[in-house]
Design a protein around this motif. Structure first.
Motif, PDB file in Angstrom:
ATOM      1  N   ILE A  36      -8.544 -14.531  13.495  1.00  0.00           N
ATOM      2  CA  ILE A  36      -8.599 -14.144  12.086  1.00  0.00           C
ATOM      3  C   ILE A  36      -9.550 -12.969  11.906  1.00  0.00           C
ATOM      4  CG2 ILE A  36      -9.263 -14.864   9.762  1.00  0.00           C
ATOM      5  CD1 ILE A  36      -8.369 -17.703  10.517  1.00  0.00           C
ATOM      6  N   LEU A  37     -10.751 -13.093  12.454  1.00  0.00           N
ATOM      7  CA  LEU A  37     -11.744 -12.033  12.304  1.00  0.00           C
ATOM      8  C   LEU A  37     -11.431 -10.836  13.194  1.00  0.00           C
ATOM      9  CD1 LEU A  37     -15.043 -14.127  12.207  1.00  0.00           C
ATOM     10  CD2 LEU A  37     -13.958 -12.935  10.305  1.00  0.00           C
ATOM     11  N   PHE A  38     -10.994 -11.120  14.422  1.00  0.00           N
ATOM     12  CA  PHE A  38     -10.739 -10.059  15.394  1.00  0.00           C
ATOM     13  C   PHE A  38      -9.313 -10.195  15.929  1.00  0.00           C
ATOM     14  CE2 PHE A  38     -15.277 -11.197  15.589  1.00  0.00           C
ATOM     15  CZ  PHE A  38     -15.845  -9.981  15.246  1.00  0.00           C
ATOM     16  N   PRO A  39      -8.316  -9.978  15.095  1.00  0.00           N
ATOM     17  CA  PRO A  39      -6.922 -10.197  15.501  1.00  0.00           C
ATOM     18  C   PRO A  39      -6.428  -9.163  16.515  1.00  0.00           C
ATOM     19  CG  PRO A  39      -6.991  -9.124  13.368  1.00  0.00           C
ATOM     20  CD  PRO A  39      -8.416  -9.463  13.719  1.00  0.00           C
ATOM     21  N   ASP A  40      -5.484  -9.594  17.324  1.00  0.00           N
ATOM     22  CA  ASP A  40      -4.775  -8.662  18.197  1.00  0.00           C
ATOM     23  C   ASP A  40      -3.689  -8.033  17.339  1.00  0.00           C
ATOM     24  OD1 ASP A  40      -3.311  -7.268  20.027  1.00  0.00           O
ATOM     25  OD2 ASP A  40      -2.669  -9.018  21.193  1.00  0.00           O
ATOM     26  N   LEU A  41      -3.978  -6.862  16.808  1.00  0.00           N
ATOM     27  CA  LEU A  41      -3.064  -6.251  15.848  1.00  0.00           C
ATOM     28  C   LEU A  41      -1.733  -5.881  16.473  1.00  0.00           C
ATOM     29  CD1 LEU A  41      -5.594  -4.012  13.882  1.00  0.00           C
ATOM     30  CD2 LEU A  41      -4.772  -6.303  13.322  1.00  0.00           C
ATOM     31  N   GLY A  42      -1.704  -5.808  17.792  1.00  0.00           N
ATOM     32  CA  GLY A  42      -0.457  -5.464  18.470  1.00  0.00           C
ATOM     33  C   GLY A  42       0.620  -6.522  18.312  1.00  0.00           C
ATOM     34  N   GLN A  43       0.238  -7.745  17.946  1.00  0.00           N
ATOM     35  CA  GLN A  43       1.228  -8.811  17.816  1.00  0.00           C
ATOM     36  C   GLN A  43       1.904  -8.821  16.448  1.00  0.00           C
ATOM     37  OE1 GLN A  43      -0.270 -12.962  17.287  1.00  0.00           O
ATOM     38  NE2 GLN A  43      -2.303 -12.025  17.467  1.00  0.00           N
ATOM     39  N   TYR A  44       1.421  -7.967  15.549  1.00  0.00           N
ATOM     40  CA  TYR A  44       1.980  -7.920  14.205  1.00  0.00           C
ATOM     41  C   TYR A  44       2.762  -6.625  13.988  1.00  0.00           C
ATOM     42  CZ  TYR A  44      -1.419 -11.647  13.372  1.00  0.00           C
ATOM     43  OH  TYR A  44      -2.138 -12.803  13.441  1.00  0.00           O
ATOM     44  N   GLY A  45       3.740  -6.701  13.114  1.00  0.00           N
ATOM     45  CA  GLY A  45       4.502  -5.515  12.756  1.00  0.00           C
ATOM     46  C   GLY A  45       4.171  -5.059  11.353  1.00  0.00           C
ATOM     47  N   ASN A  46       4.507  -3.836  11.044  1.00  0.00           N
ATOM     48  CA  ASN A  46       4.381  -3.293   9.687  1.00  0.00           C
ATOM     49  C   ASN A  46       2.962  -3.351   9.130  1.00  0.00           C
ATOM     50  OD1 ASN A  46       7.249  -2.862   9.571  1.00  0.00           O
ATOM     51  ND2 ASN A  46       7.493  -5.045   9.168  1.00  0.00           N
ATOM     52  N   LEU A  47       1.994  -3.069   9.983  1.00  0.00           N
ATOM     53  CA  LEU A  47       0.615  -2.977   9.536  1.00  0.00           C
ATOM     54  C   LEU A  47       0.319  -1.542   9.116  1.00  0.00           C
ATOM     55  CD1 LEU A  47      -1.160  -5.078  12.303  1.00  0.00           C
ATOM     56  CD2 LEU A  47      -0.336  -5.856  10.075  1.00  0.00           C
ATOM     57  N   GLU A  48      -0.419  -1.398   8.020  1.00  0.00           N
ATOM     58  CA  GLU A  48      -0.761  -0.064   7.523  1.00  0.00           C
ATOM     59  C   GLU A  48      -2.185  -0.069   6.988  1.00  0.00           C
ATOM     60  OE1 GLU A  48       2.521   2.213   5.295  1.00  0.00           O
ATOM     61  OE2 GLU A  48       2.953   0.099   4.846  1.00  0.00           O
ATOM     62  N   THR A  49      -2.726   1.123   6.840  1.00  0.00           N
ATOM     63  CA  THR A  49      -3.998   1.331   6.170  1.00  0.00           C
ATOM     64  C   THR A  49      -3.723   2.134   4.909  1.00  0.00           C
ATOM     65  OG1 THR A  49      -5.282   1.280   8.211  1.00  0.00           O
ATOM     66  CG2 THR A  49      -6.281   2.416   6.345  1.00  0.00           C
ATOM     67  N   PHE A  50      -4.374   1.772   3.811  1.00  0.00           N
ATOM     68  CA  PHE A  50      -4.157   2.496   2.567  1.00  0.00           C
ATOM     69  C   PHE A  50      -4.489   3.975   2.718  1.00  0.00           C
ATOM     70  CE2 PHE A  50      -4.753  -1.622   0.108  1.00  0.00           C
ATOM     71  CZ  PHE A  50      -3.438  -1.654  -0.334  1.00  0.00           C
ATOM     72  N   GLN A  51      -3.643   4.804   2.137  1.00  0.00           N
ATOM     73  CA  GLN A  51      -3.856   6.239   2.105  1.00  0.00           C
ATOM     74  C   GLN A  51      -4.130   6.663   0.660  1.00  0.00           C
ATOM     75  OE1 GLN A  51      -3.516   8.262   5.092  1.00  0.00           O
ATOM     76  NE2 GLN A  51      -3.588   6.210   5.961  1.00  0.00           N
ATOM     77  N   TYR A  52      -4.889   7.729   0.516  1.00  0.00           N
ATOM     78  CA  TYR A  52      -5.066   8.327  -0.804  1.00  0.00           C
ATOM     79  C   TYR A  52      -3.792   9.079  -1.140  1.00  0.00           C
ATOM     80  CZ  TYR A  52      -6.653  11.633  -4.366  1.00  0.00           C
ATOM     81  OH  TYR A  52      -6.769  12.394  -5.508  1.00  0.00           O
ATOM     82  N   LEU A  53      -3.222   8.791  -2.287  1.00  0.00           N
ATOM     83  CA  LEU A  53      -1.903   9.319  -2.651  1.00  0.00           C
ATOM     84  C   LEU A  53      -1.978  10.486  -3.631  1.00  0.00           C
ATOM     85  CD1 LEU A  53      -0.121   5.862  -3.024  1.00  0.00           C
ATOM     86  CD2 LEU A  53      -0.161   7.371  -1.025  1.00  0.00           C
ATOM     87  N   GLY A  54      -3.168  11.021  -3.828  1.00  0.00           N
ATOM     88  CA  GLY A  54      -3.323  12.143  -4.740  1.00  0.00           C
ATOM     89  C   GLY A  54      -3.464  11.673  -6.175  1.00  0.00           C
TER      90      GLY A  54
END
Length: 352
Positions: free
Chosen positions: A317-335
């Motif tokens: 939970i705290l330190f997940p193996d992000l490679g096992q998940y799909g469709n992960l994103e980080t928020f972007q500034y959209l202007g």
């Protein structure tokens, strides 16, 4: 990103002095003015920093990225160090509000995992402005005594049998992230059709929602007041210590992987002291002390190695193996136009 109990901590200098932080003195007789989320640092760390460096800490807090941005942009207070989230770092860079960090003054950057520095490049493309502080995911926290079926999808937040037992984040981007991911869309989309669909889905969900909250998700779930809620992974360890019936899942449709980072405003009056503070926060023993207090995952791999409890050190939970998940994103500034679009749609959701 979103914290436990908001409080105001000012060390050595009274709060009214914040309106006049024009002291440009640096070195061991100077000060550093820090602007951070509520309860997002161990107060003992601030005491230790002052004792070890002789640099006086002035500490102020904010509740949202947007409130922080408005205050920094207005320039009424000259902060030295701020801790915004990913997309807000990007916005501040694009609007020329941040200074480049002199990494020659931050040798402890070597303790930060390369994967987190790489993640920072999504919003700080050349790793010039930000030093990772905490990271995590957004998922569903649920009470295993109140939810019988498997929890693996955002769709459960629209299940009518949990009427008045669902907690949603009172945050435009987080709320829309849930609705957009549910339909397989990017949480950074500017597609009007996708956003209108997400808006309508959120409006349809409203009768089922007990409350739109932020920190209260944690408190309500600990108290058994709701069956499930959208929460930040850094809150999970604390909630499970208080209520053993709580479990956390990253839905199969994907989610937000967020990162908060230390930055230095362009108008910082004590830049060298700011870099000394950031370097101190990257020291492994200090990062460990801080992690044990706030329970939000640290990107400091040297500190993580010092965590005594293997269950916590290797927590998925705290330190997940992000490679096992799909469709992960980080928020972007959209202007500015993107911000306005999301905010207007969120107003429509809340006003229905």
């Amino acid at each position: 990103m979103k914290r436990k109990f908001c409080f105001l901590l000012i060390l050595s200098i009274a709060f009214p002095y914040l309106t006049g932080c024009g002291n440009s003195q640096t070195g061991k007789n100077g000060q550093v003015v820090v602007y951070n989320w509520g309860e997002y640092i161990d107060p003992d760390v601030l005491d230790l920093f002052q004792e070890e460096t002789g640099i006086q800490v002035v500490y102020d807090e904010f509740e949202t990225n947007e409130a922080m941005y408005a205050k920094v942009e207005a320039g009424a207070v000259a902060y030295d160090v701020i801790c915004p989230s990913d997309y807000m770092v990007q916005k501040m860079i694009e609007n020329n509000l941040l200074a480049e960090i002199n990494f020659g003054h931050i040798p402890n950057i070597e303790n930060i995992g390369q994967e987190y520095l790489a993640q920072c490049r999504q919003f700080d493309s050349e790793n010039k402005y930000a030093v990772p502080y905490c990271f995590g995911t957004v998922g569903i926290l649920y009470n295993t005594t109140m939810v019988e079926e498997p929890v693996d999808s955002w769709a459960l937040l629209w299940d009518e049998k949990y009427n008045d037992n669902i907690l949603m984040q009172d945050s435009v981007r987080d709320a829309f992230m849930v609705a957009l991911k549910l339909k397989g869309c990017s949480m950074n989309t500017l597609n009007r059709e996708e956003l209108e669909t997400a808006k309508e889905d959120l409006i349809a969900q409203k009768p089922l929602v007990q409350a739109y909250v932020v920190d209260q998700v944690r408190d309500k779930m600990i108290g058994g007041e709701a069956a499930m809620g959208v929460i930040y992974s850094g809150e999970v360890l604390y909630t499970q210590r208080e209520n053993e019936n709580l479990a956390y899942v990253i839905p199969k449709e994907g989610t937000n992987v967020w990162i908060d980072a230390w930055v230095i405003p362009k108008n910082a009056p004590n830049r060298e002291n700011a870099e000394t503070f950031i370097n101190y926060m990257c020291r492994e023993d200090i990062a460990l002390l801080n992690f044990e207090y706030i329970t939000y995952a640290t990107p400091n791999t040297a500190a993580r190695a010092l965590i005594e409890e293997e269950e916590i050190r290797n927590s998925p939970i705290l330190f997940p193996d992000l490679g096992q998940y799909g469709n992960l994103e980080t928020f972007q500034y959209l202007g500015a136009e993107g911000d306005a679009l999301y905010n207007n749609l969120w107003k429509e959701v809340k006003s229905e």
